[in-house]
Motif scaffolding. Structure first.
Motif, mmCIF file in Angstrom:
data_model
loop_
_atom_site.group_PDB
_atom_site.id
_atom_site.type_symbol
_atom_site.label_atom_id
_atom_site.label_comp_id
_atom_site.label_asym_id
_atom_site.label_seq_id
_atom_site.Cartn_x
_atom_site.Cartn_y
_atom_site.Cartn_z
ATOM 1 N N CYS A 1 0.851 -1.180 0.000
ATOM 2 C CA CYS A 1 0.000 0.000 0.000
ATOM 3 C C CYS A 1 0.887 1.231 0.000
ATOM 4 N N THR A 2 0.347 2.330 -0.503
ATOM 5 C CA THR A 2 1.069 3.588 -0.567
ATOM 6 C C THR A 2 0.360 4.612 0.313
ATOM 7 N N LEU A 3 1.109 5.194 1.234
ATOM 8 C CA LEU A 3 0.570 6.199 2.144
ATOM 9 C C LEU A 3 1.256 7.534 1.881
ATOM 10 N N ALA A 4 0.486 8.602 2.010
ATOM 11 C CA ALA A 4 1.034 9.955 1.865
ATOM 12 C C ALA A 4 1.003 10.639 3.228
ATOM 13 N N PHE A 5 2.170 10.986 3.737
ATOM 14 C CA PHE A 5 2.256 11.789 4.955
ATOM 15 C C PHE A 5 3.628 12.459 4.988
ATOM 16 N N GLN A 6 3.705 13.553 5.723
ATOM 17 C CA GLN A 6 4.903 14.384 5.785
ATOM 18 C C GLN A 6 5.349 14.831 4.394
ATOM 19 N N GLY A 7 4.384 15.040 3.511
ATOM 20 C CA GLY A 7 4.688 15.541 2.180
ATOM 21 C C GLY A 7 5.406 14.554 1.284
ATOM 22 N N GLN A 8 5.329 13.261 1.590
ATOM 23 C CA GLN A 8 6.037 12.254 0.797
ATOM 24 C C GLN A 8 5.194 10.992 0.667
ATOM 25 N N ARG A 9 5.452 10.234 -0.398
ATOM 26 C CA ARG A 9 4.792 8.948 -0.610
ATOM 27 C C ARG A 9 5.671 7.850 -0.033
ATOM 28 N N TRP A 10 5.041 6.963 0.754
ATOM 29 C CA TRP A 10 5.757 5.864 1.377
ATOM 30 C C TRP A 10 5.048 4.558 1.012
ATOM 31 N N ASN A 11 5.806 3.559 0.583
ATOM 32 C CA ASN A 11 5.253 2.272 0.197
ATOM 33 C C ASN A 11 5.590 1.218 1.250
ATOM 34 N N PHE A 12 4.571 0.474 1.680
ATOM 35 C CA PHE A 12 4.746 -0.564 2.693
ATOM 36 C C PHE A 12 4.309 -1.900 2.099
ATOM 37 N N MET A 13 5.241 -2.837 2.027
ATOM 38 C CA MET A 13 4.974 -4.143 1.426
ATOM 39 C C MET A 13 5.002 -5.234 2.490
ATOM 40 N N ALA B 1 17.559 6.698 6.984
ATOM 41 C CA ALA B 1 18.177 7.940 7.450
ATOM 42 C C ALA B 1 17.502 8.460 8.720
ATOM 43 N N LYS B 2 16.217 8.163 8.894
ATOM 44 C CA LYS B 2 15.510 8.603 10.101
ATOM 45 C C LYS B 2 16.028 7.881 11.336
ATOM 46 N N GLY B 3 16.331 6.589 11.199
ATOM 47 C CA GLY B 3 16.832 5.827 12.329
ATOM 48 C C GLY B 3 15.751 5.487 13.342
ATOM 49 N N GLY B 4 16.157 4.851 14.435
ATOM 50 C CA GLY B 4 15.209 4.469 15.469
ATOM 51 C C GLY B 4 15.712 3.265 16.224
ATOM 52 N N TRP B 5 14.816 2.343 16.566
ATOM 53 C CA TRP B 5 15.234 1.136 17.270
ATOM 54 C C TRP B 5 14.496 -0.082 16.730
ATOM 55 N N TYR B 6 14.971 -1.250 17.150
ATOM 56 C CA TYR B 6 14.527 -2.523 16.582
ATOM 57 C C TYR B 6 14.426 -3.538 17.711
ATOM 58 N N ARG B 7 13.392 -4.373 17.663
ATOM 59 C CA ARG B 7 13.207 -5.340 18.747
ATOM 60 C C ARG B 7 12.458 -6.574 18.256
ATOM 61 N N ILE B 8 12.922 -7.751 18.635
ATOM 62 C CA ILE B 8 12.184 -8.990 18.447
ATOM 63 C C ILE B 8 11.541 -9.312 19.790
ATOM 64 N N THR B 9 10.211 -9.333 19.798
ATOM 65 C CA THR B 9 9.460 -9.371 21.048
ATOM 66 C C THR B 9 9.233 -10.796 21.541
ATOM 67 N N PRO B 10 9.610 -11.108 22.765
ATOM 68 C CA PRO B 10 9.337 -12.440 23.318
ATOM 69 C C PRO B 10 7.918 -12.538 23.864
ATOM 70 N N GLY B 11 7.492 -13.770 24.102
ATOM 71 C CA GLY B 11 6.250 -14.000 24.838
ATOM 72 C C GLY B 11 4.971 -13.757 24.078
ATOM 73 N N THR B 12 4.631 -14.623 23.107
ATOM 74 C CA THR B 12 3.342 -14.547 22.426
ATOM 75 C C THR B 12 2.682 -15.924 22.471
ATOM 76 N N THR B 13 1.377 -15.954 22.228
ATOM 77 C CA THR B 13 0.643 -17.212 22.336
ATOM 78 C C THR B 13 0.260 -17.810 20.992
ATOM 79 N N PHE B 14 0.454 -17.071 19.905
ATOM 80 C CA PHE B 14 -0.056 -17.517 18.619
ATOM 81 C C PHE B 14 0.781 -18.594 17.948
ATOM 82 N N SER B 15 2.095 -18.398 17.865
ATOM 83 C CA SER B 15 2.891 -19.290 17.023
ATOM 84 C C SER B 15 4.319 -19.362 17.534
ATOM 85 N N LEU C 1 10.596 9.733 12.831
ATOM 86 C CA LEU C 1 10.307 10.487 11.606
ATOM 87 C C LEU C 1 10.668 11.959 11.716
ATOM 88 N N HIS C 2 10.865 12.448 12.944
ATOM 89 C CA HIS C 2 11.206 13.861 13.096
ATOM 90 C C HIS C 2 12.676 14.123 12.805
#
Length: 326
Positions: A107-119, A231-245, A256-257
């Motif tokens: 899908c393609t979303l428009a925010f912050q004056g730019q088009r962003w594609n999420f697959m 370029a925006k950067g941030g953090w990343y995490r693999i979350t433990p403890g779920t019941t689904f799979s 984004l700022h």
């Protein structure tokens, strides 16, 4: 402003739709979706047809825009993906498209004056099928835009992404097709990006597979981004403890700022050995910059060098493709 993206292989929701387990499905969905504070959630392998997808959609807490890709197969219980978008972001939804039934859409979303594609992708288990899968995606999407791709890739790029010598590591034709896709969309795994910090409580692997000779841990669930989001950067995490799979949710948090950051282009190692490329980089590095401080000058030089390498790779890939066609 920040944005949180989650990718999660839920390994089947259909079995939880009977009267006995429906309450558990609702409870688990509410517990995770309400607590995650995510903006976009990419689910894989839900095993639902169109009718069942609507029933599960009605169980989702909060305001979500859902994009369902029904399960595939003769009995309709294989694969299937879904992308959930918070309503405040979904207001900027300008396009959605199915690429491969039950396995890939964007899908393609428009925010912050730019088009962003999420697959959202759920790759096949077969190496041969995955090679064709990556090629089909590359031929259907535009490379001159910003992309974020999350999902279950059913392969790893390096043996370091597995607890043992895993046979799902990239090789042969699949590696070639995958690298072409990454260059085409400027993709980089945020796990290996210096702009993203790994949370201390993060797991190292997203999947526990005990079906073979012994338990195997691997990081087959990942998030890849293009130039602007890295370029925006941030953090990343693999979350433990779920019941689904036996897959764990993978979370990417984007600042984004942020205005500054270094994009680390996906450059084949052999590119640095080309004399012509060395000369181009040397000439560009010697060009003056207008920034006053030393740190700003260095950042400007690095940014220009990154852009030059990216253009060189695109040009060489295009020339090689044209040569093969002739």
């Amino acid at each position: 402003m920040s944005m949180k993206i989650v990718t999660w292989n839920v390994q089947g929701l259909r079995s939880r739709l009977d009267q006995q387990n429906r309450w558990k499905l609702r409870r688990d969905l509410e517990e995770y979706l309400s607590g995650s504070v995510a903006d976009i959630i990419m689910l894989q392998e839900h095993h639902l047809n169109s009718t069942q997808s609507k029933e599960v959609g009605d169980l989702l807490p909060g305001s979500w825009r859902t994009i369902w890709e029904p399960a595939i197969g003769e009995d309709g219980n294989h694969g299937g993906i879904c992308t959930l978008i918070r309503e405040h972001l979904a207001q900027g939804l300008i396009h959605q498209e199915s690429l491969i039934p039950g396995r890939a859409h964007f899908c393609t979303l428009a925010f912050q004056g730019q088009r962003w594609n999420f697959m959202n992708v759920y790759a096949p288990n077969s190496r041969t099928e995955r090679a064709t899968f990556w090629e089909r995606i590359r031929l259907q999407v535009a490379g001159a835009e910003e992309w974020c791709i999350g999902g279950d890739f059913n392969m790893i790029e390096s043996i370091h992404d597995s607890s043992n010598n895993n046979p799902i590591v990239l090789q042969g034709r699949e590696r070639k097709q995958w690298e072409k896709l990454c260059v085409h969309l400027n993709l980089r795994d945020i796990w290996h990006s210096d702009n993203f910090q790994r949370k201390r409580d993060s797991l190292l692997f997203s999947r526990l597979d005990g079906r073979n000779s012994g338990p195997t841990l691997s990081r087959i669930d990942r998030i890849y981004v293009g130039e602007a989001l890295e370029a925006k950067g941030g953090w990343y995490r693999i979350t433990p403890g779920t019941t689904f799979s036996d897959h764990y949710p993978v979370v990417g948090h984007f600042q984004l700022h942020r205005k500054w950051g270094l994009f680390q282009p996906r450059i084949p190692p052999t590119i640095y050995t080309v004399i012509e490329v060395k000369e181009q980089l040397s000439n560009q590095w010697s060009l003056p910059v207008k920034d006053s401080s030393a740190s700003d000058k260095l950042l400007a030089k690095l940014t220009r060098a990154s852009a030059l390498l990216h253009e060189i790779v695109k040009t060489r890939s295009k020339d090689a493709q044209e040569k093969r066609q002739r």
